[in-house]
Design a protein around this motif. Structure first.
Motif, PDB file in Angstrom:
ATOM      1  N   ASN A  86      22.605  24.588  38.176  1.00  0.00           N
ATOM      2  CA  ASN A  86      23.053  24.881  36.815  1.00  0.00           C
ATOM      3  C   ASN A  86      23.260  23.624  35.976  1.00  0.00           C
ATOM      4  N   LEU A  87      23.342  22.478  36.609  1.00  0.00           N
ATOM      5  CA  LEU A  87      23.631  21.248  35.882  1.00  0.00           C
ATOM      6  C   LEU A  87      22.635  20.946  34.761  1.00  0.00           C
ATOM      7  N   PRO A  88      21.309  21.060  34.987  1.00  0.00           N
ATOM      8  CA  PRO A  88      20.369  20.712  33.920  1.00  0.00           C
ATOM      9  C   PRO A  88      20.519  21.561  32.662  1.00  0.00           C
ATOM     10  N   SER A  89      20.888  22.845  32.795  1.00  0.00           N
ATOM     11  CA  SER A  89      21.025  23.699  31.615  1.00  0.00           C
ATOM     12  C   SER A  89      22.430  23.668  31.032  1.00  0.00           C
ATOM     13  N   PHE A  90      23.444  23.557  31.868  1.00  0.00           N
ATOM     14  CA  PHE A  90      24.822  23.552  31.372  1.00  0.00           C
ATOM     15  C   PHE A  90      25.191  22.231  30.688  1.00  0.00           C
ATOM     16  N   SER A  91      24.635  21.123  31.174  1.00  0.00           N
ATOM     17  CA  SER A  91      25.047  19.820  30.646  1.00  0.00           C
ATOM     18  C   SER A  91      24.799  19.688  29.144  1.00  0.00           C
ATOM     19  N   PRO A  92      23.592  20.001  28.633  1.00  0.00           N
ATOM     20  CA  PRO A  92      23.414  19.915  27.179  1.00  0.00           C
ATOM     21  C   PRO A  92      24.078  21.061  26.426  1.00  0.00           C
ATOM     22  N   ALA A  93      24.192  22.222  27.054  1.00  0.00           N
ATOM     23  CA  ALA A  93      24.763  23.386  26.365  1.00  0.00           C
ATOM     24  C   ALA A  93      26.260  23.229  26.148  1.00  0.00           C
ATOM     25  N   PHE A  94      26.931  22.536  27.050  1.00  0.00           N
ATOM     26  CA  PHE A  94      28.382  22.378  26.968  1.00  0.00           C
ATOM     27  C   PHE A  94      28.729  20.898  27.038  1.00  0.00           C
ATOM     28  N   ALA A  95      28.200  20.166  26.050  1.00  0.00           N
ATOM     29  CA  ALA A  95      28.317  18.707  26.044  1.00  0.00           C
ATOM     30  C   ALA A  95      29.752  18.230  25.914  1.00  0.00           C
ATOM     31  N   ASP A  96      30.631  19.065  25.357  1.00  0.00           N
ATOM     32  CA  ASP A  96      32.024  18.658  25.164  1.00  0.00           C
ATOM     33  C   ASP A  96      32.932  19.103  26.301  1.00  0.00           C
ATOM     34  N   HIS A  97      32.333  19.554  27.411  1.00  0.00           N
ATOM     35  CA  HIS A  97      33.110  19.976  28.578  1.00  0.00           C
ATOM     36  C   HIS A  97      32.779  19.101  29.786  1.00  0.00           C
ATOM     37  N   ALA A  98      33.781  18.790  30.566  1.00  0.00           N
ATOM     38  CA  ALA A  98      33.543  18.302  31.920  1.00  0.00           C
ATOM     39  C   ALA A  98      33.150  19.521  32.768  1.00  0.00           C
ATOM     40  N   LEU A  99      32.165  19.334  33.649  1.00  0.00           N
ATOM     41  CA  LEU A  99      31.637  20.466  34.419  1.00  0.00           C
ATOM     42  C   LEU A  99      31.918  20.268  35.907  1.00  0.00           C
ATOM     43  N   TYR A 100      32.380  21.337  36.536  1.00  0.00           N
ATOM     44  CA  TYR A 100      32.692  21.310  37.968  1.00  0.00           C
ATOM     45  C   TYR A 100      32.078  22.542  38.633  1.00  0.00           C
ATOM     46  N   PHE A 101      31.167  22.311  39.586  1.00  0.00           N
ATOM     47  CA  PHE A 101      30.489  23.403  40.289  1.00  0.00           C
ATOM     48  C   PHE A 101      30.850  23.312  41.775  1.00  0.00           C
ATOM     49  N   MET A 102      31.656  24.255  42.232  1.00  0.00           N
ATOM     50  CA  MET A 102      32.165  24.178  43.601  1.00  0.00           C
ATOM     51  C   MET A 102      31.170  24.744  44.600  1.00  0.00           C
ATOM     52  N   HIS A 103      30.893  23.948  45.634  1.00  0.00           N
ATOM     53  CA  HIS A 103      30.068  24.401  46.756  1.00  0.00           C
ATOM     54  C   HIS A 103      31.003  24.999  47.805  1.00  0.00           C
ATOM     55  N   TYR A 104      30.891  26.315  48.014  1.00  0.00           N
ATOM     56  CA  TYR A 104      31.746  26.943  49.022  1.00  0.00           C
ATOM     57  C   TYR A 104      31.555  26.262  50.376  1.00  0.00           C
ATOM     58  N   ARG A 105      32.505  26.470  51.242  1.00  0.00           N
ATOM     59  CA  ARG A 105      32.374  25.926  52.597  1.00  0.00           C
ATOM     60  C   ARG A 105      31.058  26.391  53.232  1.00  0.00           C
ATOM     61  N   GLY A 106      30.340  25.432  53.808  1.00  0.00           N
ATOM     62  CA  GLY A 106      29.038  25.723  54.394  1.00  0.00           C
ATOM     63  C   GLY A 106      27.890  25.574  53.410  1.00  0.00           C
ATOM     64  N   TYR A 107      28.192  25.474  52.119  1.00  0.00           N
ATOM     65  CA  TYR A 107      27.181  25.347  51.069  1.00  0.00           C
ATOM     66  C   TYR A 107      27.108  23.898  50.580  1.00  0.00           C
ATOM     67  N   GLY A 108      25.898  23.449  50.233  1.00  0.00           N
ATOM     68  CA  GLY A 108      25.710  22.202  49.511  1.00  0.00           C
ATOM     69  C   GLY A 108      26.341  20.972  50.126  1.00  0.00           C
TER      70      GLY A 108
END
Length: 259
Positions: A86-108
């Motif tokens: 989601n980073l490539p699309s969310f970063s320009p769309a929500f430029a005034d927000h810090a973004l945090y995407f949590m990888h559940y345990r076992g993920y990423g």
């Protein structure tokens, strides 16, 4: 009773016992393997800054797009989603927000194994860390993650809540998928979103897919009805399914409007 009738009755009893034994064995298999049917861990595909949550029994990774300022967005993904994508699309769309995407345990790259309770505890830890830096935190949950987000919003001072393809409870979904089994008694992770929706008081958007083949519209509507009047709005994106909803031009627009 003639021997032929006794023999026939004996065969019927043996077949019946075999069917019952098979059914019970399948119930046991569902009990033992259920989390493998719920969670499908994915590797992390998009490189970014990483925040590590050091939990007592695991290291939970969070993909981050850093930004100074009061606003932040925390995203919880679906059961087979690599949230970093989601980073490539969310970063320009929500430029005034810090973004945090949590990888559940076992993920990423996160260690440990996922379950409802540990994900909920990890989500609380992430919120507390983000909130210390950003006083306006929007929670976004997609599919499985909608249950994580709504539970967290009932426990922490989020500023807004967005639920994408949300369900009323995981129990309802399991009952539809396995109608012949007593899922009410077998299910360990229930994700009862309806229970937490009652306590939400911040502006909330429920975003549904018109052709959702995984989560029935009726379940989303039942969840919507559990919110207090005036708290939530429900938007249906036309012409998309459960997995293609984010391909719609309306997806980021509605999300941006909610923020």
């Amino acid at each position: 009773m003639p021997l032929t009738n006794l023999s026939r009755m004996s065969r019927i009893l043996m077949i019946t016992a075999g069917i019952i034994a098979l059914y019970l064995a399948l119930c046991v298999a569902l009990w033992v393997l259920q989390r493998a049917l719920i969670y499908y861990p994915q590797p992390r595909a998009v490189e970014s800054s990483l925040l590590t949550l050091s939990r007592p029994d695991a290291q939970v990774l969070v993909s981050v797009r850093e930004h100074e300022g009061p606003k932040a967005l925390i995203y919880f993904g679906g059961n087979a989603e690599d949230v970093s994508r989601n980073l490539p699309s969310f970063s320009p769309a929500f430029a005034d927000h810090a973004l945090y995407f949590m990888h559940y345990r076992g993920y990423g790259g996160s260690s440990g194994a996922p379950s409802e309770d540990v994900i909920a505890q990890d989500a609380l830890a992430l919120f507390d860390e983000v909130y210390a830096r950003h006083p306006q935190v929007t929670l976004v949950g997609r599919s499985l993650g909608s249950g994580v987000a709504v539970r967290l919003a009932s426990q922490r001072p989020a500023s807004r809540l967005v639920l994408i393809t949300p369900y009323n409870s995981l129990e309802e979904l399991a009952a539809r998928q396995f109608p012949i089994f007593p899922v009410r008694w077998l299910l360990q992770d229930r994700f009862e979103s309806w229970r937490y929706a009652r306590g939400i008081r911040v502006p909330t958007l429920l975003m549904a897919a018109e052709n959702d083949e995984v989560i029935a519209r009726s379940g989303t509507l039942r969840l919507f009805e559990h919110f207090a009047p005036g708290v939530a709005v429900l938007k249906v994106i036309p012409g998309v399914g459960h997995n293609s909803i984010s391909d719609s031009a309306d997806y980021l627009r509605l999300l941006g409007d909610a923020l």
